[in-house]
Design a protein around this motif. Structure first.
Motif, PDB file in Angstrom:
ATOM      1  N   MET A 104       9.303  32.088   5.764  1.00 19.67           N
ATOM      2  CA  MET A 104      10.029  32.221   4.500  1.00 19.67           C
ATOM      3  C   MET A 104       9.776  30.990   3.643  1.00 19.67           C
ATOM      4  SD  MET A 104      14.123  32.536   3.811  1.00 19.67           S
ATOM      5  CE  MET A 104      14.252  34.282   3.593  1.00 19.67           C
ATOM      6  N   ILE A 105       9.559  31.218   2.360  1.00 17.25           N
ATOM      7  CA  ILE A 105       9.346  30.111   1.421  1.00 17.25           C
ATOM      8  C   ILE A 105      10.545  30.049   0.481  1.00 17.25           C
ATOM      9  CG2 ILE A 105       7.793  29.116  -0.290  1.00 17.25           C
ATOM     10  CD1 ILE A 105       6.256  29.596   2.186  1.00 17.25           C
ATOM     11  N   LEU A 106      11.091  28.849   0.292  1.00 19.95           N
ATOM     12  CA  LEU A 106      12.217  28.657  -0.621  1.00 19.95           C
ATOM     13  C   LEU A 106      11.900  27.554  -1.615  1.00 19.95           C
ATOM     14  CD1 LEU A 106      15.133  28.719   1.982  1.00 19.95           C
ATOM     15  CD2 LEU A 106      14.567  30.509   0.357  1.00 19.95           C
ATOM     16  N   ALA A 131      14.758  31.996  -3.594  1.00 15.35           N
ATOM     17  CA  ALA A 131      13.850  32.900  -2.877  1.00 15.35           C
ATOM     18  C   ALA A 131      12.473  32.928  -3.536  1.00 15.35           C
ATOM     19  CB  ALA A 131      14.439  34.303  -2.852  1.00 15.35           C
ATOM     20  N   VAL A 132      11.427  32.851  -2.728  1.00 16.66           N
ATOM     21  CA  VAL A 132      10.061  32.892  -3.255  1.00 16.66           C
ATOM     22  C   VAL A 132       9.308  34.060  -2.617  1.00 16.66           C
ATOM     23  CG1 VAL A 132       7.876  31.667  -3.538  1.00 16.66           C
ATOM     24  CG2 VAL A 132      10.035  30.407  -3.585  1.00 16.66           C
ATOM     25  N   ALA A 133       9.206  34.026  -1.303  1.00 20.35           N
ATOM     26  CA  ALA A 133       8.482  35.089  -0.599  1.00 20.35           C
ATOM     27  C   ALA A 133       8.710  34.934   0.892  1.00 20.35           C
ATOM     28  CB  ALA A 133       6.978  34.997  -0.888  1.00 20.35           C
ATOM     29  N   THR A 134       8.479  36.024   1.625  1.00 25.74           N
ATOM     30  CA  THR A 134       8.487  35.957   3.083  1.00 25.74           C
ATOM     31  C   THR A 134       7.208  36.617   3.570  1.00 25.74           C
ATOM     32  OG1 THR A 134      10.893  36.089   3.156  1.00 25.74           O
ATOM     33  CG2 THR A 134       9.722  36.585   5.186  1.00 25.74           C
ATOM     34  N   HIS A 158      18.354  13.519   0.588  1.00 31.43           N
ATOM     35  CA  HIS A 158      19.296  14.545   0.182  1.00 31.43           C
ATOM     36  C   HIS A 158      19.216  15.759   1.084  1.00 31.43           C
ATOM     37  CE1 HIS A 158      15.918  16.861  -1.348  1.00 31.43           C
ATOM     38  NE2 HIS A 158      15.450  15.723  -1.775  1.00 31.43           N
ATOM     39  N   ALA A 159      20.253  16.589   1.019  1.00 33.61           N
ATOM     40  CA  ALA A 159      20.275  17.823   1.790  1.00 33.61           C
ATOM     41  C   ALA A 159      19.827  18.974   0.888  1.00 33.61           C
ATOM     42  CB  ALA A 159      21.687  18.085   2.286  1.00 33.61           C
ATOM     43  N   ALA A 160      19.417  20.101   1.487  1.00 26.46           N
ATOM     44  CA  ALA A 160      19.014  21.271   0.719  1.00 26.46           C
ATOM     45  C   ALA A 160      20.240  21.831  -0.008  1.00 26.46           C
ATOM     46  CB  ALA A 160      18.419  22.318   1.652  1.00 26.46           C
ATOM     47  N   SER A 161      19.996  22.580  -1.099  1.00 27.88           N
ATOM     48  CA  SER A 161      21.098  23.153  -1.869  1.00 27.88           C
ATOM     49  C   SER A 161      21.825  24.207  -1.042  1.00 27.88           C
ATOM     50  CB  SER A 161      20.555  23.787  -3.145  1.00 27.88           C
ATOM     51  OG  SER A 161      19.846  24.972  -2.813  1.00 27.88           O
ATOM     52  N   ASP A 162      23.041  24.554  -1.467  1.00 23.77           N
ATOM     53  CA  ASP A 162      23.823  25.563  -0.747  1.00 23.77           C
ATOM     54  C   ASP A 162      23.107  26.900  -0.719  1.00 23.77           C
ATOM     55  OD1 ASP A 162      27.085  24.394  -1.901  1.00 23.77           O
ATOM     56  OD2 ASP A 162      25.824  23.809  -0.207  1.00 23.77           O
ATOM     57  N   ALA A 163      22.507  27.269  -1.873  1.00 20.88           N
ATOM     58  CA  ALA A 163      21.821  28.565  -1.958  1.00 20.88           C
ATOM     59  C   ALA A 163      20.666  28.637  -0.975  1.00 20.88           C
ATOM     60  CB  ALA A 163      21.337  28.802  -3.386  1.00 20.88           C
ATOM     61  N   SER A 164      19.895  27.542  -0.908  1.00 16.95           N
ATOM     62  CA  SER A 164      18.755  27.507   0.018  1.00 16.95           C
ATOM     63  C   SER A 164      19.242  27.537   1.457  1.00 16.95           C
ATOM     64  CB  SER A 164      17.932  26.236  -0.180  1.00 16.95           C
ATOM     65  OG  SER A 164      17.347  26.219  -1.444  1.00 16.95           O
ATOM     66  N   THR A 165      20.264  26.740   1.739  1.00 17.06           N
ATOM     67  CA  THR A 165      20.781  26.645   3.106  1.00 17.06           C
ATOM     68  C   THR A 165      21.257  28.012   3.588  1.00 17.06           C
ATOM     69  OG1 THR A 165      21.438  24.373   2.691  1.00 17.06           O
ATOM     70  CG2 THR A 165      22.400  25.439   4.611  1.00 17.06           C
ATOM     71  N   ARG A 216      20.283  31.028   2.576  1.00 15.39           N
ATOM     72  CA  ARG A 216      19.136  31.913   2.826  1.00 15.39           C
ATOM     73  C   ARG A 216      18.436  31.531   4.117  1.00 15.39           C
ATOM     74  NH1 ARG A 216      17.227  35.559  -0.936  1.00 15.39           N
ATOM     75  NH2 ARG A 216      18.373  35.405  -2.892  1.00 15.39           N
ATOM     76  N   MET A 217      18.315  30.233   4.336  1.00 10.42           N
ATOM     77  CA  MET A 217      17.642  29.751   5.526  1.00 10.42           C
ATOM     78  C   MET A 217      18.404  30.174   6.777  1.00 10.42           C
ATOM     79  SD  MET A 217      16.089  25.980   6.164  1.00 10.42           S
ATOM     80  CE  MET A 217      16.745  25.598   4.583  1.00 10.42           C
ATOM     81  N   MET A 218      19.726  30.004   6.758  1.00  9.55           N
ATOM     82  CA  MET A 218      20.540  30.338   7.927  1.00  9.55           C
ATOM     83  C   MET A 218      20.531  31.843   8.184  1.00  9.55           C
ATOM     84  SD  MET A 218      21.825  27.648   9.480  1.00  9.55           S
ATOM     85  CE  MET A 218      20.262  26.832   9.312  1.00  9.55           C
ATOM     86  N   ASP A 219      20.516  32.640   7.105  1.00 13.91           N
ATOM     87  CA  ASP A 219      20.419  34.092   7.285  1.00 13.91           C
ATOM     88  C   ASP A 219      19.108  34.446   7.962  1.00 13.91           C
ATOM     89  OD1 ASP A 219      22.056  35.097   4.152  1.00 13.91           O
ATOM     90  OD2 ASP A 219      22.839  34.537   6.112  1.00 13.91           O
ATOM     91  N   PHE A 220      18.052  33.769   7.561  1.00 14.25           N
ATOM     92  CA  PHE A 220      16.713  34.038   8.089  1.00 14.25           C
ATOM     93  C   PHE A 220      16.596  33.610   9.549  1.00 14.25           C
ATOM     94  CE2 PHE A 220      12.296  34.806   7.952  1.00 14.25           C
ATOM     95  CZ  PHE A 220      11.575  33.701   8.391  1.00 14.25           C
TER      96      PHE A 220
END
Lengths: 106, 151
Positions: B87-89, B97-100, B29-36, B38-42
């Motif tokens: 970054m941890i998701l 979001a968990v922590a950075t 599976h692919a990561a959720s939209d919300a995670s994706t 945040r990841m792309m912003d990071f």
């Protein structure tokens, strides 16, 4: 009342990478829990942790509500000289909690 | 299960589509939209590569309220070989979001441990951003029996 506890070795050799453990008692109310009436309990967490050595940044953490209650962090620091570690935790409400630890480096 | 040729082609097409649409970390599976997002912003739009970063998490969490995790990134942590942030998701939490963790040369090692809340069985994703702009990630699935959102 948030209380911090920090574990730092008392001494180290110049250039050594030491391990630091930090803990602060805090409920870390995530903002997703509901009370008995069904109302959301507002978020109230520690949102930032910073560690400095002799004024220079060593490590920091931007914290979100998914960090467990009583936030715990273990990380490393490279010490080249004797000095003081300063730790700071910042609450959503603006309160700041600090702790200090000295280390002898030879 | 015996696949017909038609089914095999269908599966291959589907997998290719998944790889393009969401960030695909596992074949499943692919990561959720919300995670994706945040990841792309990071990462500034970069898709992370595998390697350099290791995320350690238990296979089964006894208590979703406090799950220990460790990140470790291979780096000399000096000069240009430096880890800036990790970054941890939590892909399955109401808010991923968990922590950075932010590191400096004085960190000595790009390694950190903390305890996190997991609402249910899900993937935990760790993304490392290096000083030279390269990004790496690791992903671990954690099975959770007692969920950790207090609900």
């Amino acid at each position: 009342m948030a209380k911090p506890r920090v574990k730092v070795p008392k001494s180290a050799k110049a250039g050594e990478v030491i391990t630091i453990k930090t803990l602060i008692s805090h409920k870390m109310e995530s903002g997703v829990r509901k009370d008995k009436q069904g109302n959301i309990i507002p978020r109230k967490i520690i949102n930032k942790f910073t560690c400095e050595f002799n004024g220079a940044p060593v490590f920091s953490c931007d914290i979100d509500p998914a960090i467990s209650a009583n936030p715990f962090f273990e990380f490393n620091a490279k010490v080249n000289e004797s000095g003081t570690f300063m730790f700071k935790w910042v609450d959503d409400d603006g309160s700041e909690y600090t702790a200090e630890k000295k280390i002898e480096v030879s | 299960m015996k696949l017909t040729r038609r089914q095999t082609l269908g599966l291959a097409g589907g997998a290719a589509a998944l790889a393009v649409s969401g960030l695909q970390f596992t074949a499943a599976h692919a990561a959720s939209d919300a995670s994706t997002k945040r990841m792309m912003d990071f990462t500034g739009g970069k898709e992370p590569a595998k390697g350099k970063i290791t995320l350690t998490a238990p296979e089964i969490a006894e208590n979703g309220n406090t799950v220990p995790i460790t990140v470790d990134v291979e780096s000399a942590m000096s000069g240009d070989d430096l880890v800036e942030s990790v970054m941890i998701l939590a892909d399955g939490n109401p808010n991923p979001a968990v922590a950075t963790f932010n590191f400096t040369e004085l960190s000595g090692k790009a390694s950190a441990t903390t305890r996190m809340r997991l609402a249910k069985t899900q993937d935990v994703i760790a993304i490392a951003k290096m000083k030279d702009g390269s990004v790496f990630s690791d992903i671990k699935q954690v099975k959770v029996t007692i969920g950790g959102c207090g609900g």
